[in-house]
Design a protein around this motif. Structure first.
Motif, PDB file in Angstrom:
ATOM      1  N   THR A  22     -11.358   1.573   4.548  1.00  0.00           N
ATOM      2  CA  THR A  22     -11.035   1.091   3.200  1.00  0.00           C
ATOM      3  C   THR A  22      -9.659   1.604   2.795  1.00  0.00           C
ATOM      4  O   THR A  22      -9.153   2.565   3.398  1.00  0.00           O
ATOM      5  CB  THR A  22     -12.048   1.612   2.151  1.00  0.00           C
ATOM      6  OG1 THR A  22     -11.938   3.037   2.107  1.00  0.00           O
ATOM      7  CG2 THR A  22     -13.466   1.216   2.490  1.00  0.00           C
ATOM      8  N   LEU A  23      -9.116   0.998   1.746  1.00  0.00           N
ATOM      9  CA  LEU A  23      -7.805   1.451   1.240  1.00  0.00           C
ATOM     10  C   LEU A  23      -7.868   2.911   0.811  1.00  0.00           C
ATOM     11  O   LEU A  23      -6.943   3.686   1.061  1.00  0.00           O
ATOM     12  CB  LEU A  23      -7.395   0.593   0.037  1.00  0.00           C
ATOM     13  CG  LEU A  23      -6.556  -0.647   0.310  1.00  0.00           C
ATOM     14  CD1 LEU A  23      -6.260  -1.366  -0.990  1.00  0.00           C
ATOM     15  CD2 LEU A  23      -5.245  -0.300   1.035  1.00  0.00           C
ATOM     16  N   GLU A  59      -9.905  -6.536   0.766  1.00  0.00           N
ATOM     17  CA  GLU A  59     -10.591  -6.141  -0.472  1.00  0.00           C
ATOM     18  C   GLU A  59     -10.417  -7.207  -1.553  1.00  0.00           C
ATOM     19  O   GLU A  59     -11.314  -7.458  -2.347  1.00  0.00           O
ATOM     20  CB  GLU A  59     -10.096  -4.763  -0.929  1.00  0.00           C
ATOM     21  CG  GLU A  59     -10.627  -3.684   0.001  1.00  0.00           C
ATOM     22  CD  GLU A  59     -10.321  -2.248  -0.414  1.00  0.00           C
ATOM     23  OE1 GLU A  59      -9.844  -2.049  -1.560  1.00  0.00           O
ATOM     24  OE2 GLU A  59     -10.562  -1.340   0.397  1.00  0.00           O
ATOM     25  N   ARG A  60      -9.217  -7.843  -1.583  1.00  0.00           N
ATOM     26  CA  ARG A  60      -8.994  -8.904  -2.580  1.00  0.00           C
ATOM     27  C   ARG A  60      -9.920 -10.101  -2.313  1.00  0.00           C
ATOM     28  O   ARG A  60     -10.523 -10.658  -3.209  1.00  0.00           O
ATOM     29  CB  ARG A  60      -7.528  -9.360  -2.537  1.00  0.00           C
ATOM     30  CG  ARG A  60      -6.964  -9.505  -3.940  1.00  0.00           C
ATOM     31  CD  ARG A  60      -5.533  -9.906  -4.036  1.00  0.00           C
ATOM     32  NE  ARG A  60      -4.822 -10.198  -2.835  1.00  0.00           N
ATOM     33  CZ  ARG A  60      -3.881  -9.419  -2.303  1.00  0.00           C
ATOM     34  NH1 ARG A  60      -3.563  -8.287  -2.887  1.00  0.00           N
ATOM     35  NH2 ARG A  60      -3.249  -9.781  -1.211  1.00  0.00           N
ATOM     36  N   ALA A  70      -5.891  -4.284   1.960  1.00  0.00           N
ATOM     37  CA  ALA A  70      -5.748  -4.804   0.598  1.00  0.00           C
ATOM     38  C   ALA A  70      -6.170  -6.267   0.553  1.00  0.00           C
ATOM     39  O   ALA A  70      -6.905  -6.700  -0.349  1.00  0.00           O
ATOM     40  CB  ALA A  70      -4.306  -4.650   0.120  1.00  0.00           C
ATOM     41  N   ARG A  99      -2.489  -1.066   5.693  1.00  0.00           N
ATOM     42  CA  ARG A  99      -2.662  -1.048   4.221  1.00  0.00           C
ATOM     43  C   ARG A  99      -2.730  -2.487   3.691  1.00  0.00           C
ATOM     44  O   ARG A  99      -3.604  -2.843   2.910  1.00  0.00           O
ATOM     45  CB  ARG A  99      -1.504  -0.278   3.563  1.00  0.00           C
ATOM     46  CG  ARG A  99      -1.813   0.138   2.148  1.00  0.00           C
ATOM     47  CD  ARG A  99      -0.647   0.815   1.460  1.00  0.00           C
ATOM     48  NE  ARG A  99      -0.338   2.145   1.980  1.00  0.00           N
ATOM     49  CZ  ARG A  99       0.798   2.484   2.597  1.00  0.00           C
ATOM     50  NH1 ARG A  99       1.739   1.576   2.793  1.00  0.00           N
ATOM     51  NH2 ARG A  99       1.000   3.715   3.022  1.00  0.00           N
TER      52      ARG A  99
END
Ligand code: FA5
Length: 345
Positions: free
Chosen positions: A23-24, A85-86, A82, A78
């Motif tokens: 995860t981020l 997750e978006r 990202a 990264r």
């Protein structure tokens, strides 16, 4: 070279941390360990100072190249996390716009429209046709043809909204539905039996019984041998057809420049049916509108021979009629569009 191998081993470990972060947040937490001052690669950087110049140059170049690769890998990961997750967020927040509410709550016609339709039904049942005219009128149709020349003091009975079209005070928003009777008489030869419902405009401040834009209905009959008795009979017939047999109408002398003689017509108060109450100020009567025999000058203005034909006209406010029929306190309630109010009718 032993140092270079150690650097490569540290880089491999750093890449492992990068690809292992799921995860981020995890990646962010691992960043100090990947390229931070205390990370293995960070410590090599600090250790460069202790090397001989030649070795420092070679090891330094190698270290920089490795750090750059790690840094790029870090940026790529990264961005990848990202984006993932978006995507997940979009998926979670996606709305199903094809969803149909189980009870869509179907609307219905506005109270004023319902009232217009009921009025039309009553008059069509009595043999009248329905006519319409424009809401933007010229001074001639709204006033002059109705026996109201420019200088006539009775013009002040209608507080008029003029349109600024560089034509002086010639173009206006009609202040009553009476200009439609002029248009009908121009287009149609007698016999004429018509009603003209529509929106009208005045410079009136809105209050419980006034609106600046409201609705009127005009009635016009022109034929041979029409008398004041026909007018009274028609209004009485309309009153019982619309309000029921218990409600009667009466005429009181009045003045309108386009009718002679003129009258106001009242109906029995629909709340108390004539016995006297607060709404009718204990008189048992409520004023509904104006009426009279069409003035001979109006007939002449539209080319109808007043020696052969006579006629009557009447006009009343539809909004006030709906207000009376349904016992509404304030005209403004009908147009503030609160569905809790509107769904009652
Ligand atoms: C007229 O407008 C005449 N044209 C009626 C007429 C027609 C007379 C044909 C003779 C022959 P008056 O200005 O009184 O008359 O308006 C008629 C009705 O419109 C009033 O009785 C009232 O019910 C309604 N009315 C007038 N002003 C307003 C307002 N600001 N808001 C709501 N209703 C109004």
């Amino acid at each position: 070279m032993a140092v270079s191998e150690d650097i490569d081993a540290a880089a491999t470990a750093a890449h492992g941390l990068i690809s292992g972060a799921a995860t981020l947040d995890a990646l962010k937490a691992a960043e100090p360990e990947i390229l931070g001052k205390k990370s293995a690669l960070g410590q090599f950087k600090r250790a460069l100072g202790g090397l001989e110049p030649d070795e420092r140059r070679v090891v330094g170049q190698h270290l920089n190249a490795v750090r750059e690769t790690v840094s790029e890998a870090l940026d790529d990961r990264r961005a990848e996390l990202a984006a993932g997750e978006r995507r997940a967020q979009f998926e979670e927040e996606r709305m199903d716009l094809t969803e149909v509410p189980t009870d869509p709550g179907l609307g219905h016609l506005h109270l004023v429209t319902q009232t217009v339709q009921r009025l039309e039904d009553v008059f069509v049942g009595m043999g009248f046709t329905v006519s319409e005219g424009p809401e933007v009128e010229t001074d001639w149709y709204n006033f002059e043809a109705l026996n109201l020349p420019k200088w006539h003091p009775a013009r002040s009975m209608w507080d008029t909204l003029y349109l600024n079209l560089d034509q002086g005070d010639n173009v206006l928003l009609r202040t009553h539905t009476s200009p439609v009777q002029v248009r009908v008489m121009q287009e149609q030869a007698p016999p004429i039996y018509t009603i003209c419902p529509g929106k009208v405009f005045r410079r009136d401040t809105a209050d419980a019984s006034h609106l600046p834009a409201f609705h009127q209905i005009e009635g016009l009959v022109v034929d041979e041998g029409i008398t004041f008795g026909d007018l009274a009979g028609t209004l009485d017939e309309f009153t019982s057809a619309y309000f029921g047999g218990a409600i009667k109408s009466r005429l009181r002398p009045s003045f309108f420049p386009f009718t002679e003689p003129s009258a106001e017509f009242d109906i029995n108060c629909v709340i108390c049916e004539g016995s006297g109450c607060q709404t009718c100020q204990r008189t048992g009567w409520i004023e509904l509108g104006g009426c009279g025999m069409v003035h001979p000058n109006v007939l002449s203005n539209v080319g109808i021979d007043p020696e052969r034909y006579t006629g009557f006209a009447f006009g009343f406010g539809i909004d006030r009629l709906a207000l009376m029929r349904h016992g509404i306190d304030d005209l403004r309630d009908m147009f503030t569009n609160d569905v809790r109010f509107l769904t009652q009718f």
